[in-house]
Write a protein that holds these residues in place. Structure first.
Motif, mmCIF file in Angstrom:
data_model
loop_
_atom_site.group_PDB
_atom_site.id
_atom_site.type_symbol
_atom_site.label_atom_id
_atom_site.label_comp_id
_atom_site.label_asym_id
_atom_site.label_seq_id
_atom_site.Cartn_x
_atom_site.Cartn_y
_atom_site.Cartn_z
ATOM 1 N N ALA A 10 0.828 -1.212 0.000
ATOM 2 C CA ALA A 10 0.000 0.000 0.000
ATOM 3 C C ALA A 10 0.862 1.262 0.000
ATOM 4 C CB ALA A 10 -0.941 -0.006 1.205
ATOM 5 N N GLY A 11 2.018 1.195 -0.686
ATOM 6 C CA GLY A 11 2.885 2.357 -0.811
ATOM 7 C C GLY A 11 2.634 3.098 -2.113
ATOM 8 N N GLY A 12 3.612 3.932 -2.494
ATOM 9 C CA GLY A 12 3.477 4.740 -3.694
ATOM 10 C C GLY A 12 3.361 3.912 -4.956
ATOM 11 N N VAL A 88 3.833 -5.797 -4.630
ATOM 12 C CA VAL A 88 4.625 -4.564 -4.554
ATOM 13 C C VAL A 88 4.752 -4.121 -3.103
ATOM 14 C CG1 VAL A 88 4.309 -3.682 -6.894
ATOM 15 C CG2 VAL A 88 2.523 -3.278 -5.196
ATOM 16 N N GLY A 89 4.755 -5.122 -2.212
ATOM 17 C CA GLY A 89 5.056 -4.860 -0.813
ATOM 18 C C GLY A 89 6.559 -4.796 -0.615
ATOM 19 N N SER A 90 6.984 -4.805 0.611
ATOM 20 C CA SER A 90 8.408 -4.806 0.925
ATOM 21 C C SER A 90 9.079 -6.035 0.320
ATOM 22 C CB SER A 90 8.594 -4.820 2.447
ATOM 23 O OG SER A 90 9.894 -5.204 2.799
ATOM 24 N N ALA A 91 10.358 -5.875 -0.068
ATOM 25 C CA ALA A 91 11.108 -7.015 -0.611
ATOM 26 C C ALA A 91 11.279 -8.118 0.422
ATOM 27 C CB ALA A 91 12.476 -6.543 -1.104
ATOM 28 N N PHE A 92 10.969 -7.844 1.673
ATOM 29 C CA PHE A 92 11.088 -8.851 2.724
ATOM 30 C C PHE A 92 9.977 -9.903 2.654
ATOM 31 C CE2 PHE A 92 12.707 -4.977 5.235
ATOM 32 C CZ PHE A 92 13.977 -5.106 4.714
ATOM 33 N N VAL A 93 8.893 -9.624 1.904
ATOM 34 C CA VAL A 93 7.751 -10.547 1.892
ATOM 35 C C VAL A 93 7.684 -11.404 0.634
ATOM 36 C CG1 VAL A 93 6.456 -8.896 3.297
ATOM 37 C CG2 VAL A 93 6.054 -8.975 0.827
ATOM 38 N N ASN A 94 8.650 -11.272 -0.264
ATOM 39 C CA ASN A 94 8.563 -12.001 -1.529
ATOM 40 C C ASN A 94 8.314 -13.489 -1.354
ATOM 41 O OD1 ASN A 94 9.233 -9.531 -2.677
ATOM 42 N ND2 ASN A 94 10.750 -10.385 -4.072
ATOM 43 N N GLY A 184 12.088 19.107 -4.071
ATOM 44 C CA GLY A 184 12.040 20.310 -3.253
ATOM 45 C C GLY A 184 12.295 20.112 -1.780
ATOM 46 N N LYS A 185 12.556 18.886 -1.339
ATOM 47 C CA LYS A 185 12.853 18.618 0.072
ATOM 48 C C LYS A 185 14.358 18.717 0.310
ATOM 49 C CE LYS A 185 8.550 17.348 0.914
ATOM 50 N NZ LYS A 185 7.649 18.158 1.761
ATOM 51 N N TYR A 186 14.738 18.950 1.583
ATOM 52 C CA TYR A 186 16.164 18.980 1.903
ATOM 53 C C TYR A 186 16.817 17.652 1.565
ATOM 54 C CZ TYR A 186 20.540 18.951 4.474
ATOM 55 O OH TYR A 186 21.871 18.833 4.798
ATOM 56 N N PHE A 187 16.150 16.557 1.958
ATOM 57 C CA PHE A 187 16.655 15.219 1.647
ATOM 58 C C PHE A 187 15.499 14.245 1.723
ATOM 59 C CE2 PHE A 187 18.576 11.077 2.467
ATOM 60 C CZ PHE A 187 19.601 11.063 1.528
ATOM 61 N N ALA A 188 15.415 13.367 0.753
ATOM 62 C CA ALA A 188 14.378 12.333 0.725
ATOM 63 C C ALA A 188 14.806 11.255 -0.244
ATOM 64 C CB ALA A 188 13.029 12.923 0.303
ATOM 65 N N THR A 189 14.241 10.069 -0.073
ATOM 66 C CA THR A 189 14.447 8.990 -1.046
ATOM 67 C C THR A 189 13.168 8.808 -1.845
ATOM 68 O OG1 THR A 189 13.765 7.273 0.539
ATOM 69 C CG2 THR A 189 16.118 7.821 0.449
ATOM 70 N N ASN A 190 13.302 8.302 -3.069
ATOM 71 C CA ASN A 190 12.152 8.201 -3.970
ATOM 72 C C ASN A 190 11.308 6.961 -3.736
ATOM 73 O OD1 ASN A 190 12.520 10.588 -5.736
ATOM 74 N ND2 ASN A 190 14.481 9.619 -6.141
ATOM 75 N N PHE A 191 11.833 6.002 -2.979
ATOM 76 C CA PHE A 191 11.047 4.849 -2.560
ATOM 77 C C PHE A 191 11.505 4.484 -1.159
ATOM 78 C CE2 PHE A 191 14.646 3.436 -5.061
ATOM 79 C CZ PHE A 191 15.180 2.373 -4.355
ATOM 80 N N ASP A 192 10.951 3.437 -0.603
ATOM 81 C CA ASP A 192 11.191 3.051 0.789
ATOM 82 C C ASP A 192 12.635 3.322 1.218
ATOM 83 O OD1 ASP A 192 11.661 1.696 3.191
ATOM 84 O OD2 ASP A 192 10.367 0.032 2.679
ATOM 85 N N PRO A 193 12.869 4.261 2.165
ATOM 86 C CA PRO A 193 14.249 4.589 2.556
ATOM 87 C C PRO A 193 15.047 3.382 3.035
ATOM 88 C CG PRO A 193 12.714 6.205 3.447
ATOM 89 C CD PRO A 193 11.883 5.087 2.871
#
Length: 411
Positions: A10-12, A88-94, A184-193
């Motif tokens: 349920a992410g981006g 498309v959940g976390s790679a931990f659940v594959n 536009g953020k100071y720092f961010a990652t484009n998918f799960d940090p």
């Protein structure tokens, strides 16, 4: 023909998948989405309704499930009647989701290699450590499993196959991923940090001279002159698709390059040097156990929150070199995507869009039978042409650039 889709996550990226499934529900049938947090699933479905994305009237339903519980996932597959699962959940659940598909017979599609939360950057090939161990069982039970069907891995694997099919001999595959956008953020990652940082804190493995070689993150960089986004600096990184491409094309050098600005590198370096990117728990003076990487994830912006203000474009492609009719040739197969266009269509930023559209195209090919392989496959093992045809109409057109010029793949 397979019908009815269950989306795990349920992410981006899941939001993009839900929208694209809705836009193609005449082919895919019922759409179900599930994660640990029911409210996140319901929020995604609300965006689908707000955009009136459903092509035809049909089922659009949210569910709660712990994807680490394979039996619970299998029960949900049975309850929903889903014949295709897009993970498309976390790679931990594959592996738990794949096991549920093996139990129920549903087709399985994911977008990344499985990861063990306790390990960083295992010895390659990573697929061989997890998913490929289930390949014989998939074949025995006739279960289709399409691995790494996002963009990278995924579309870039198809790019490689397409270019190689036009050659007599392949010599090298260089995958280049450039995000020339700004959030536009100071720092961010484009998918799960957590997943993002784990990719860059371990050894960078690449395939060269028919053997695995190693470097460190940000040690090997070069400038790439690319369509639309221009000249961009990218660094050699370890990445999922290198592991399957090196297995399927062992005669070729296979490398992955990702673009980074100096600001990202500086912040990353400070976090790493302070130990804040470690996945191992530490104990505070108050006796609390904290995983530094999870703490960093908690304080950084949610990648989905970046979408409204994201501007600029991405360029992701494969530079493939080889021999045709005795002559050296090179082909660049690529896509350019726009962050603003992605937000206007599905409410997500461009990185989520490029990752979320392809698994839906793959699901449609499974539904119609073209990719319903009845066994486990990586994307480069499938015919790329019907994949590209769907992607062209779904917002991710493929282009090629070679000695004959820059043009659509099928021109």
């Amino acid at each position: 023909m397979k019908r009815n889709v269950l989306i795990i996550g349920a992410g981006g990226v899941a939001q993009v998948v839900a929208h694209k499934c809705a836009q193609n529900n005449d082919v895919l049938g019922e759409i179900h989405i599930a994660s640990r947090t029911l409210s996140k699933c319901e929020a995604i479905l609300e965006t689908v309704r707000d955009k009136a994305a459903m092509k035809t009237d049909g089922v659009l339903k949210a569910h709660q499930v712990d994807a680490m519980d394979s039996a619970a996932v299998a029960a949900l597959i049975r309850d929903t009647g889903a014949q295709i699962v897009i993970n498309v959940g976390s790679a931990f659940v594959n592996m738990t989701v794949l096991d549920a598909c093996l139990e129920t017979g549903a087709a399985y599609i994911d977008t990344a290699i499985h990861e063990d939360p306790a390990k960083i950057c295992e010895i390659p090939p990573w697929y061989g450590n997890y998913e490929w161990k289930k390949r014989d069982l998939c074949a025995e039970r006739g279960v289709t499993a399409i691995l790494g069907a996002g963009f990278d891995p995924g579309v870039v694997n198809a790019f490689a196959r397409f270019a190689i099919d036009r050659m007599d001999e392949v010599k090298s595959i260089d995958i280049v991923d450039i995000n020339a956008g700004s959030h536009g953020k100071y720092f961010a990652t484009n998918f799960d940090p957590e997943i993002n940082f784990r990719e860059f804190t371990g050894t960078v493995y690449y395939w060269e001279d028919q053997q695995w070689k190693e470097t460190r993150m940000f040690e090997s960089g070069r400038d790439w002159d690319l369509p639309v986004v221009g000249t961009q600096r990218a660094y050699q990184s370890g990445h999922d698709e290198v592991h399957s491409l090196a297995t399927n094309y062992p005669q070729a050098d296979v490398r992955f390059w990702m673009g980074f600005g100096e600001h990202y590198i500086n912040v990353f370096t400070v976090l790493q040097n302070l130990g804040l990117l470690s996945e191992q728990p530490v104990t505070t003076a108050e006796g609390q156990k904290v995983v530094p990487l999870k703490l960093v994830k908690a304080v950084l912006p949610d990648p989905a929150s970046l979408a409204p203000d994201y501007t600029g474009k991405t360029c992701i492609g494969d530079l493939v070199k080889g021999v045709k009719d005795g002559e050296e040739v090179e082909i660049f197969v690529y896509n350019v995507a726009d962050h603003k266009d992605a937000y206007e269509e599905v409410g997500s930023q461009g990185i989520s869009y490029t990752a979320g559209v392809p698994p839906v195209a793959a699901a449609m090919l499974v539904a119609t039978g073209e990719w319903d392989a009845g066994t486990m496959k990586n994307v480069e093992e499938m015919d790329p042409k019907p994949f590209f045809t769907l992607l062209d109409g779904m917002g991710l057109p493929t282009r090629i650039k070679d000695a004959q010029g820059d043009r659509p793949w099928n021109a």
